[in-house]
Design an enzyme around this catalytic site. Structure first.
Site, PDB file in Angstrom:
ATOM      1  N   CYS A   2       0.735  -1.122  -0.070  1.00 23.81           N
ATOM      2  CA  CYS A   2       0.128  -0.075   0.038  1.00 23.81           C
ATOM      3  C   CYS A   2       0.912   1.304   0.269  1.00 23.81           C
ATOM      4  O   CYS A   2       2.157   1.272   0.564  1.00 23.81           O
ATOM      5  CB  CYS A   2      -1.056   0.029   1.221  1.00 23.81           C
ATOM      6  SG  CYS A   2      -2.095  -1.257   1.361  1.00 23.81           S
ATOM      7  N   ARG A  27       3.682  -0.253  -4.951  1.00 24.78           N
ATOM      8  CA  ARG A  27       3.639  -0.875  -3.882  1.00 24.78           C
ATOM      9  C   ARG A  27       2.357  -1.403  -3.513  1.00 24.78           C
ATOM     10  O   ARG A  27       2.114  -2.175  -2.719  1.00 24.78           O
ATOM     11  CB  ARG A  27       3.767   0.320  -2.691  1.00 24.78           C
ATOM     12  CG  ARG A  27       4.900   1.034  -2.654  1.00 24.78           C
ATOM     13  CD  ARG A  27       4.794   2.254  -1.599  1.00 24.78           C
ATOM     14  NE  ARG A  27       4.534   1.846  -0.351  1.00 24.78           N
ATOM     15  CZ  ARG A  27       5.565   1.784   0.578  1.00 24.78           C
ATOM     16  NH1 ARG A  27       6.718   1.920   0.107  1.00 24.78           N
ATOM     17  NH2 ARG A  27       5.293   1.469   1.762  1.00 24.78           N
ATOM     18  N   TRP A  74      -2.880  -2.642  -1.745  1.00 26.12           N
ATOM     19  CA  TRP A  74      -2.658  -4.316  -2.043  1.00 26.12           C
ATOM     20  C   TRP A  74      -3.358  -4.951  -0.829  1.00 26.12           C
ATOM     21  O   TRP A  74      -3.268  -4.767   0.455  1.00 26.12           O
ATOM     22  CB  TRP A  74      -1.085  -4.413  -1.640  1.00 26.12           C
ATOM     23  CG  TRP A  74      -0.634  -5.796  -1.926  1.00 26.12           C
ATOM     24  CD1 TRP A  74      -0.636  -6.446  -3.162  1.00 26.12           C
ATOM     25  CD2 TRP A  74      -0.488  -6.859  -0.862  1.00 26.12           C
ATOM     26  NE1 TRP A  74      -0.159  -7.905  -3.023  1.00 26.12           N
ATOM     27  CE2 TRP A  74      -0.418  -8.013  -1.710  1.00 26.12           C
ATOM     28  CE3 TRP A  74      -0.446  -6.810   0.411  1.00 26.12           C
ATOM     29  CZ2 TRP A  74      -0.176  -9.162  -0.967  1.00 26.12           C
ATOM     30  CZ3 TRP A  74      -0.075  -8.139   1.213  1.00 26.12           C
ATOM     31  CH2 TRP A  74       0.390  -9.209   0.540  1.00 26.12           C
ATOM     32  N   ASN A  98      -1.474   2.256   5.835  1.00 21.20           N
ATOM     33  CA  ASN A  98      -0.712   1.183   5.466  1.00 21.20           C
ATOM     34  C   ASN A  98      -0.146   0.027   6.418  1.00 21.20           C
ATOM     35  O   ASN A  98       0.305   0.676   7.530  1.00 21.20           O
ATOM     36  CB  ASN A  98       0.600   1.796   4.753  1.00 21.20           C
ATOM     37  CG  ASN A  98       1.722   0.891   4.230  1.00 21.20           C
ATOM     38  OD1 ASN A  98       1.352  -0.253   3.806  1.00 21.20           O
ATOM     39  ND2 ASN A  98       3.100   1.469   3.969  1.00 21.20           N
ATOM     40  N   GLY A  99      -0.241  -1.076   6.461  1.00 21.28           N
ATOM     41  CA  GLY A  99       0.183  -1.922   7.435  1.00 21.28           C
ATOM     42  C   GLY A  99      -0.888  -2.735   8.062  1.00 21.28           C
ATOM     43  O   GLY A  99      -2.007  -2.751   7.501  1.00 21.28           O
ATOM     44  N   GLU A 473      15.858 -19.044  -8.593  1.00 24.59           N
ATOM     45  CA  GLU A 473      15.539 -17.516  -8.827  1.00 24.59           C
ATOM     46  C   GLU A 473      14.881 -17.297 -10.091  1.00 24.59           C
ATOM     47  O   GLU A 473      13.838 -16.815 -10.429  1.00 24.59           O
ATOM     48  CB  GLU A 473      16.879 -16.808  -8.765  1.00 24.59           C
ATOM     49  CG  GLU A 473      16.591 -15.331  -9.191  1.00 24.59           C
ATOM     50  CD  GLU A 473      15.624 -14.590  -8.528  1.00 24.59           C
ATOM     51  OE1 GLU A 473      15.029 -14.908  -7.465  1.00 24.59           O
ATOM     52  OE2 GLU A 473      15.506 -13.317  -8.934  1.00 24.59           O
ATOM     53  N   LYS A 477      10.954 -16.168 -10.865  1.00 27.89           N
ATOM     54  CA  LYS A 477      10.851 -15.148 -11.930  1.00 27.89           C
ATOM     55  C   LYS A 477       9.712 -15.409 -12.766  1.00 27.89           C
ATOM     56  O   LYS A 477       8.758 -14.661 -13.255  1.00 27.89           O
ATOM     57  CB  LYS A 477      11.931 -14.797 -12.530  1.00 27.89           C
ATOM     58  CG  LYS A 477      12.352 -13.088 -13.079  1.00 27.89           C
ATOM     59  CD  LYS A 477      12.972 -12.379 -11.821  1.00 27.89           C
ATOM     60  CE  LYS A 477      12.225 -12.455 -10.590  1.00 27.89           C
ATOM     61  NZ  LYS A 477      13.069 -11.907  -9.600  1.00 27.89           N
ATOM     62  N   GLU A 480       6.165 -15.637 -11.480  1.00 23.59           N
ATOM     63  CA  GLU A 480       5.772 -14.436 -10.896  1.00 23.59           C
ATOM     64  C   GLU A 480       5.063 -13.544 -12.144  1.00 23.59           C
ATOM     65  O   GLU A 480       4.078 -12.928 -11.714  1.00 23.59           O
ATOM     66  CB  GLU A 480       6.674 -13.771 -10.338  1.00 23.59           C
ATOM     67  CG  GLU A 480       6.614 -12.364  -9.496  1.00 23.59           C
ATOM     68  CD  GLU A 480       7.905 -11.734  -8.746  1.00 23.59           C
ATOM     69  OE1 GLU A 480       8.911 -12.311  -9.245  1.00 23.59           O
ATOM     70  OE2 GLU A 480       7.720 -11.002  -7.824  1.00 23.59           O
ATOM     71  N   HIS A 496      14.565 -38.611  -8.687  1.00 21.15           N
ATOM     72  CA  HIS A 496      13.865 -39.364  -7.419  1.00 21.15           C
ATOM     73  C   HIS A 496      12.454 -38.889  -7.199  1.00 21.15           C
ATOM     74  O   HIS A 496      11.974 -38.849  -6.327  1.00 21.15           O
ATOM     75  CB  HIS A 496      14.606 -38.829  -6.320  1.00 21.15           C
ATOM     76  CG  HIS A 496      16.038 -39.323  -6.145  1.00 21.15           C
ATOM     77  ND1 HIS A 496      16.463 -40.549  -6.092  1.00 21.15           N
ATOM     78  CD2 HIS A 496      17.227 -38.706  -6.695  1.00 21.15           C
ATOM     79  CE1 HIS A 496      17.665 -40.814  -6.042  1.00 21.15           C
ATOM     80  NE2 HIS A 496      18.322 -39.522  -6.518  1.00 21.15           N
ATOM     81  N   LYS A 606       5.036  -4.593  -4.505  1.00 21.29           N
ATOM     82  CA  LYS A 606       6.711  -4.485  -4.509  1.00 21.29           C
ATOM     83  C   LYS A 606       7.311  -4.677  -3.076  1.00 21.29           C
ATOM     84  O   LYS A 606       8.262  -5.339  -3.032  1.00 21.29           O
ATOM     85  CB  LYS A 606       7.005  -3.296  -5.044  1.00 21.29           C
ATOM     86  CG  LYS A 606       8.633  -3.010  -5.241  1.00 21.29           C
ATOM     87  CD  LYS A 606       9.389  -3.708  -6.160  1.00 21.29           C
ATOM     88  CE  LYS A 606      10.814  -3.615  -6.302  1.00 21.29           C
ATOM     89  NZ  LYS A 606      11.349  -4.854  -7.066  1.00 21.29           N
TER      90      LYS A 606
HETATM   91  O1  M6R Z   1      12.184  -5.791  -0.664  1.00 22.91           O
HETATM   92  P1  M6R Z   1      12.749  -7.203  -0.585  1.00 22.91           P
HETATM   93  O2  M6R Z   1      13.994  -7.494  -1.292  1.00 22.91           O
HETATM   94  O3  M6R Z   1      12.862  -7.591   1.050  1.00 22.91           O
HETATM   95  O4  M6R Z   1      11.541  -8.183  -1.116  1.00 22.91           O
HETATM   96  C1  M6R Z   1      11.707  -9.380  -0.978  1.00 22.91           C
HETATM   97  C2  M6R Z   1      10.530 -10.175  -1.893  1.00 22.91           C
HETATM   98  O5  M6R Z   1       9.443  -9.740  -1.734  1.00 22.91           O
HETATM   99  C3  M6R Z   1      11.062  -9.838  -3.429  1.00 22.91           C
HETATM  100  O6  M6R Z   1      12.275 -10.261  -3.683  1.00 22.91           O
HETATM  101  C4  M6R Z   1      10.165 -10.909  -4.332  1.00 22.91           C
HETATM  102  O7  M6R Z   1      10.402 -12.166  -3.981  1.00 22.91           O
HETATM  103  C5  M6R Z   1      10.150 -10.432  -5.904  1.00 22.91           C
HETATM  104  N1  M6R Z   1       8.890 -10.063  -6.382  1.00 22.91           N
HETATM  105  C6  M6R Z   1      10.835 -11.252  -6.579  1.00 22.91           C
HETATM  106  O8  M6R Z   1      11.086 -10.845  -7.994  1.00 22.91           O
END
Ligand code: M6R
Length: 611
Positions: A2, A27, A74, A98-99, A473, A477, A480, A496, A606
């Site tokens: 947010c 955000r 969000w 926010n929070g 990773e 990606k 996501e 396995h 984000k």
């Molecule tokens: O701001 P941060 O690096 O702490 O965020 C951590 C994760 O939320 C962030 O890396 C998330 O996994 C990404 N969207 C991946 O692309």
């Protein structure tokens, strides 16, 4: 999670609020809303979806006022509906938040028992009611807020207004940052400095447990008891990160292409950092790495660096698990917390758990003045610049390169003479930005392969050692942003169980080592790894999968794979970064070809500031 914005000044608030919200949209983008305050009362406009939907609604009205607040959401408590969008109102009080108010259900019951009805499913509306109850009793807004704060549990930031005093906005920060900026007497409040950056380059962030009261041209800061703080607050220069797309269609691609510079800047700043040379390396013989998502993956890659270059043991945890787990951490442990934003709630909670256990903490973050950087014992900064796309790209590769340089420096400081990597590694570290640039030249080829794979049902990224961590990773990606099924496995583990999933509609991506010298088979470790990957390749080939090999540049892999984008020859510790770049390009192109929303994938945000 947010974004909140507030404005009080001498101009119409609407354009400040909309422009600020666009800056904060990364955000959260489930819905957005603004409230404008004037002598004629409060006018609220809200819309589901991105800020442009709100902007469209607002453009049909001629809103005027002295001040205003805005929010981009969000969703956590309550579905994505207009009714759950902020700002929320109860009686006289309007606020954005926010929070999370963790004890909101019990507070809600108390509010309902006194005959009030809540219109939304959010925790935020509870907060608005609590403050309204106090102003109804005759307390001024600031007093009312200080009477409510002791009842709240959780981390939160909010901005609130009372129409009795429409030029005054009050902002509260408890564990979640709230920035204050001054633009020629126009006072602004924002969830981060980016929300201010279009209007001013001067601002400061409230400390946790502080309240700010803003009026046009002035502000005062109070503690949670309502006492004016006497400390001098200076407006600091805000970072001037470019947020223009500069010809790119999406921020993700722009940020992928910014990686050579991000990695170069990160190393350049690191080696000038006094903090690096003041780290008491000799005190530690174990490293505990923590983060979430991509940041944790950076930790997984770095585990290999600390163990092999420095010679200390290293473990990696999900930050969200650390506070609940029993860990065998010893006093000689350095806890390294990795986070692009420095505001991820799970990572902050792991930091606090580590500090409670008396462990030394070092944070690696991209944001100066973030909660993580302020609360940890030591902090080193990546210099990736502002990362807007939700999918982390340049932040990840900057983290990995910083951690590699840190391991290198650590081994040097403790005079680990047996570290055979040191002499070879330095030239590769220096060459890394150029090698990333070379890898980016594969862009068109990767798009062409993505076109062929549009109908593939599942994607398996396989690697050995550190390349398995890079495979994780790459799979993240792809999931996501393209919403495709993607998984990563250690190559040897496939047989396995997961092999049962492989068929002619599967794509298998083999992340293989090319080796340090370019002559890949001369190094025994490279030789061994490549041999084992050959077995894996045959296992999946015989099940009809599409095979795509990254890295190993040998006739065997070229011949046996359907596709084969070569990588520049690099060190086996810098090679993971090059593989990552291919993974980013592939995820981007596949998602783009599928018509997915690249920079704002569904259900995500984000920075995740809730646990
Ligand atoms: O701001 P941060 O690096 O702490 O965020 C951590 C994760 O939320 C962030 O890396 C998330 O996994 C990404 N969207 C991946 O692309």
């Amino acid at each position: 999670m947010c974004g909140i914005i507030g404005y009080t000044g001498n101009e119409n608030p609407v354009s400040f609020l909309i422009k600020g919200l666009k800056q904060l949209e990364y955000r959260g983008y489930d819905s957005a809303g603004i409230a404008v305050f004037s002598d004629n009362g409060t006018h609220i406009v809200r819309a589901v979806g991105p800020v442009r939907n709100l902007e469209h609604k607002v453009s049909k009205l001629s809103l005027q006022g002295f001040s205003g607040i805005g929010h981009t959401r969000w969703a956590t408590h309550g579905k994505v509906t207009e009714g759950n969008s902020h700002p929320h109102q109860a009686g006289r009080i309007t606020l954005v938040h926010n929070g999370i108010i963790e004890n909101y259900s019990e507070l809600k019951e108390q509010i309902e028992q006194i005959g009030r009805t809540l219109k939304s499913e959010t925790d935020t509306e509870v907060l608005a009611h609590l403050i309204d109850i106090e102003v109804e009793k005759g307390f001024l807004l600031l007093e009312a807020i200080t009477r409510v704060i002791p009842k709240l549990r959780g981390s939160y930031a909010f901005v609130v207004s009372d129409p009795e005093d429409p030029r005054c906005l009050i902002g509260v920060s408890q564990g979640i940052p709230l920035w204050v900026g001054n633009s020629n007497g126009n006072m602004l409040l924002s969830s981060d400095s980016r929300g201010l950056s279009l209007f001013t380059n001067e601002g400061f962030v409230l400390k946790s447990a502080e309240i700010v009261q803003c009026r046009p041209g002035s502000f005062q800061v109070f503690d949670f008891s309502g006492h004016l703080t006497t400390k001098n607050i200076s407006l600091t220069q805000l970072s001037n990160d470019s947020s223009e797309l500069v010809g790119f269609e999406h921020y993700m691609m722009k940020e992928i292409y910014e990686q050579p510079l991000a990695v170069l800047n990160t190393k350049a700043k690191l080696i000038q950092s006094a903090q690096l040379y003041s780290l008491p390396f000799k005190l530690w013989d174990h490293v505990q790495l923590m983060g979430c998502g991509s940041a944790r993956h950076a930790g997984l890659v770095a585990k290999h660096y600390f163990e092999q270059i420095v010679g200390v043991t290293a473990t990696v945890d999900y930050a969200s698990e650390f506070s609940d787990c029993f860990n065998h951490t010893q006093p000689s442990t350095l806890v390294i917390l990795i986070s692009q934003s420095g505001e991820t709630a799970d990572t902050l909670s792991a930091l606090r758990a580590a500090k409670n256990r008396g462990l030394a903490t070092l944070s690696i973050t991209n944001r100066k003045q973030s909660s993580l950087s302020l609360e940890s014992d030591f902090c080193l900064f990546t210099e990736a610049g502002c990362e807007i796309s939700v999918a982390s790209t340049k932040a990840f590769t900057s983290q990995v390169s910083l951690l590699l340089a840190l391991a290198y420096e650590w081994s040097y400081q403790i005079e680990r003479v047996e570290s055979s990597f040191r002499p070879q590694l330095n030239p590769y570290l220096s060459a890394l930005p150029e090698q990333i640039a070379q890898t980016l030249q594969r862009d068109k080829q990767i798009r062409f392969i993505a076109e062929k794979l549009l109908s593939s049902r599942s994607f398996f990224f396989l690697g050995r050692g550190v390349l398995f961590n890079v495979a994780q990773e790459c799979a993240l990606k792809l999931k996501e942003i393209s919403y495709c099924f993607a998984e990563a496995y250690p190559a040897g583990e496939l047989k396995h169980g997961p092999l049962a999933l492989i068929d002619k509609d599967s794509t298998v991506i083999l992340l293989t080592t090319r080796g340090s010298t370019g002559d890949s088979v001369s190094d025994p470790l490279t030789h061994l790894q490549q041999d084992k990957m050959k077995n894996t390749l045959q296992e999946v080939k015989s099940r009809g999968a599409f095979i795509w090999t990254w890295g190993a540049d040998t006739p065997y892999f070229r011949q046996e794979s359907h596709e084969f984008p070569p990588l520049p020859s690099s060190h086996r510790f810098t090679e993971p970064i090059l593989h990552t770049v291919l993974g980013q390009l592939f995820a981007y192109h596949l998602a783009h070809l599928k018509g997915a929303e690249i920079d704002k994938p569904r259900n995500l945000a984000k920075s995740v500031t809730v646990e």
